[in-house]
Design an enzyme around this catalytic site. Structure first.
Site, PDB file in Angstrom:
ATOM      1  N   ASP A   1      44.192  39.761  49.519  1.00 58.49           N
ATOM      2  CA  ASP A   1      44.418  40.205  48.148  1.00 58.49           C
ATOM      3  C   ASP A   1      44.206  41.816  48.358  1.00 58.49           C
ATOM      4  O   ASP A   1      43.045  42.197  48.577  1.00 58.49           O
ATOM      5  CB  ASP A   1      43.161  39.894  47.191  1.00 58.49           C
ATOM      6  CG  ASP A   1      43.042  40.192  45.982  1.00 58.49           C
ATOM      7  OD1 ASP A   1      43.813  41.464  45.628  1.00 58.49           O
ATOM      8  OD2 ASP A   1      42.123  39.829  45.267  1.00 58.49           O
TER       9      ASP A   1
ATOM     10  N   LYS B   1      45.117  49.094  39.614  1.00 61.88           N
ATOM     11  CA  LYS B   1      44.325  49.723  40.333  1.00 61.88           C
ATOM     12  C   LYS B   1      44.683  51.059  41.041  1.00 61.88           C
ATOM     13  O   LYS B   1      44.340  51.988  40.647  1.00 61.88           O
ATOM     14  CB  LYS B   1      43.495  48.850  41.318  1.00 61.88           C
ATOM     15  CG  LYS B   1      43.048  47.558  40.967  1.00 61.88           C
ATOM     16  CD  LYS B   1      42.025  47.508  39.914  1.00 61.88           C
ATOM     17  CE  LYS B   1      41.810  46.288  39.199  1.00 61.88           C
ATOM     18  NZ  LYS B   1      41.477  45.065  40.176  1.00 61.88           N
TER      19      LYS B   1
ATOM     20  N   TRP C   1      35.517  39.209  44.256  1.00 63.73           N
ATOM     21  CA  TRP C   1      37.012  38.429  44.038  1.00 63.73           C
ATOM     22  C   TRP C   1      37.465  37.449  45.008  1.00 63.73           C
ATOM     23  O   TRP C   1      38.085  36.539  44.551  1.00 63.73           O
ATOM     24  CB  TRP C   1      37.906  39.811  44.024  1.00 63.73           C
ATOM     25  CG  TRP C   1      37.785  40.722  42.977  1.00 63.73           C
ATOM     26  CD1 TRP C   1      37.545  42.073  42.837  1.00 63.73           C
ATOM     27  CD2 TRP C   1      38.003  40.337  41.628  1.00 63.73           C
ATOM     28  NE1 TRP C   1      37.543  42.622  41.531  1.00 63.73           N
ATOM     29  CE2 TRP C   1      37.782  41.417  40.895  1.00 63.73           C
ATOM     30  CE3 TRP C   1      38.435  39.403  41.033  1.00 63.73           C
ATOM     31  CZ2 TRP C   1      37.941  41.513  39.355  1.00 63.73           C
ATOM     32  CZ3 TRP C   1      38.608  39.147  39.638  1.00 63.73           C
ATOM     33  CH2 TRP C   1      38.396  40.375  38.721  1.00 63.73           C
TER      34      TRP C   1
HETATM   35  C1  PLP Z   1      41.207  43.493  39.577  1.00 58.63           C
HETATM   36  C2  PLP Z   1      41.248  42.678  40.769  1.00 58.63           C
HETATM   37  C3  PLP Z   1      41.852  41.349  40.611  1.00 58.63           C
HETATM   38  C4  PLP Z   1      41.999  40.636  39.162  1.00 58.63           C
HETATM   39  O1  PLP Z   1      43.335  40.958  38.758  1.00 58.63           O
HETATM   40  P1  PLP Z   1      43.885  40.599  37.289  1.00 58.63           P
HETATM   41  O2  PLP Z   1      45.118  41.334  37.337  1.00 58.63           O
HETATM   42  O3  PLP Z   1      42.846  40.723  36.538  1.00 58.63           O
HETATM   43  O4  PLP Z   1      44.295  39.073  37.665  1.00 58.63           O
HETATM   44  C5  PLP Z   1      41.445  40.398  41.746  1.00 58.63           C
HETATM   45  N1  PLP Z   1      41.263  40.884  42.932  1.00 58.63           N
HETATM   46  C6  PLP Z   1      40.919  42.287  43.233  1.00 58.63           C
HETATM   47  C7  PLP Z   1      40.613  42.722  44.464  1.00 58.63           C
HETATM   48  C8  PLP Z   1      41.023  43.070  42.135  1.00 58.63           C
HETATM   49  O5  PLP Z   1      40.505  44.399  42.342  1.00 58.63           O
END
Ligand code: PLP
Length: 371
Positions: free
Chosen positions: A178, A202, A104
């Site tokens: 993030d 998540k 990511w």
């Molecule tokens: C799932 C995830 C993403 C992607 O998120 P989207 O909603 O598909 O844009 C980005 N970063 C992390 C750490 C994730 O777990």
């Protein structure tokens, strides 16, 4: 509330939602609190939805102890859109220092390069993202508009157990994280963070909401090309209602925040309670994997995620049999990400410890029958 005896869902995302939250949403579906409308049917500017919004915001602020100088925004586009929105808003065309600890943050690094000069300050790639250089060894540029990292790598199962103190490294740049896949699983040290963002799917609700927590002093420096709906100052000035916000997702996140506030573990409550439970769940599973002859987790113990636990079978020709047997036992969505292979157990807040025990019991049986 009764429990529904559903299977245990180990999906990495969109992921399991607490049963109590789903039941509340079902009960409210046609008629929210007697107003005659479901939440999806309400004006976002009406008093009903405004009350849902304000409650969700204040519950989150309380749960995560978010200081008053931070704005809480509920946006759309997911974390991947933020990979562009953040450099547009914060980089002023300058340098972004990127820490790449897995799939990511690798994506964030690549996308930042479209809007800024992206500098790779540290990478775990050489180890196949099973570890990361210590913060003292990062090659920070010294002129970054911000430093970006992903505090929990959902695919590789790598988590920052503490956020770096950039100032102690001689770096004055704000830290942007993030935290999509471990938000609300543990406290956040806001003294070390300037922006935290994540998709909801998540750990806090359905897909469609992006949570952005941003320190006020960073607002108002977006590039002129920034879409108005993605200018963080515009969004903040309009309480996330510059355009129609993802109302259903915000409502579901709000129910999840109330569920979190109700959690107790001994003397602990809220995030502290859920954190204690998450530590116990992860410990159980890692201890079992480490002690077994069949299963293997390659991540450096110092960096192991409490939320996403990838594991391999030493005999990977048995992967499909493992997954089929798991499904029969009501253990769903354990297939690993294609870039890592094997299995992955995502054990977010909504996964009860009984789910982890059931998984381990199955893994033991499978190991016995494989011997
Ligand atoms: C799932 C995830 C993403 C992607 O998120 P989207 O909603 O598909 O844009 C980005 N970063 C992390 C750490 C994730 O777990």
């Amino acid at each position: 509330m009764t429990t529904l005896n559903r299977p245990f869902n180990f999906s990495a995302g969109p992921a399991a939602i607490p049963e109590e939250v789903l039941q509340q949403a079902a009960a409210d579906m046609l008629n929210w609190q007697g107003c005659g409308m479901g939440v999806m049917e309400m004006s976002h500017r009406g008093k009903e939805f405004i009350s849902i919004y304000e409650q969700a915001e204040s519950d989150l602020r309380e749960l995560l102890a978010i200081p008053p100088q931070f704005k809480i925004l509920f946006m759309q586009g997911g974390a991947i859109a933020m990979n562009a929105i953040l450099p547009m808003n914060l980089a002023r065309g300058g340098v972004v220092d990127c820490i790449v600890s897995g799939g990511w943050s690798q994506k964030s690094y690549q996308e930042a390069g479209k809007y800024a000069s992206a500098h790779l300050a540290a990478s775990g790639k050489e180890s196949n993202f099973t570890t990361l250089p210590a913060a003292q060894d990062w090659q920070l540029s010294g002129k970054a508009a911000y430093v970006h990292l992903c505090s929990n790598e959902t695919i590789h199962g790598v988590e920052f157990q503490a956020l770096p103190d950039l100032q102690s490294l001689g770096c004055d740049a704000p830290l942007v994280i993030d935290f999509s896949s471990h938000v609300a699983s543990r406290p956040v040290d806001w003294s070390r963070v300037a922006v935290a963002y994540g998709g909801a799917q998540k750990n806090i609700g359905p897909a469609g909401v992006t949570l952005v927590v941003v320190r006020e002093d960073l607002l108002g420096q977006a590039l002129p090309i920034t879409p108005s709906a993605f200018d963080l100052k515009t969004v903040a000035d309009n309480q996330s209602m510059f355009n129609t916000p993802p109302t259903w997702g915000i409502y579901m996140a709000g129910l999840t925040f109330q569920w979190l506030k109700r959690q107790r573990e001994g003397d602990l409550s809220g995030i502290a309670a859920i954190e204690a439970r998450n530590i116990a769940k992860a410990q159980l599973l890692y201890d079992y994997i480490d002690g077994s002859q069949l299963y293997l987790n390659k991540v450096d113990k110092a960096w192991r995620s409490r939320m996403n636990i990838p594991f391999l079978l030493r005999d990977d020709s048995r992967n499909d049999a493992f997954l089929a047997g798991a499904k029969e036992r009501g253990l769903l969505q354990l297939k690993g990400h294609k870039s890592v292979g094997g299995m992955r157990a995502s054990i977010y807040n909504a996964m009860p410890i009984e789910g982890v025990r059931a998984l381990i019991a199955y893994m033991q049986d499978f190991e016995r029958h494989s011997a």
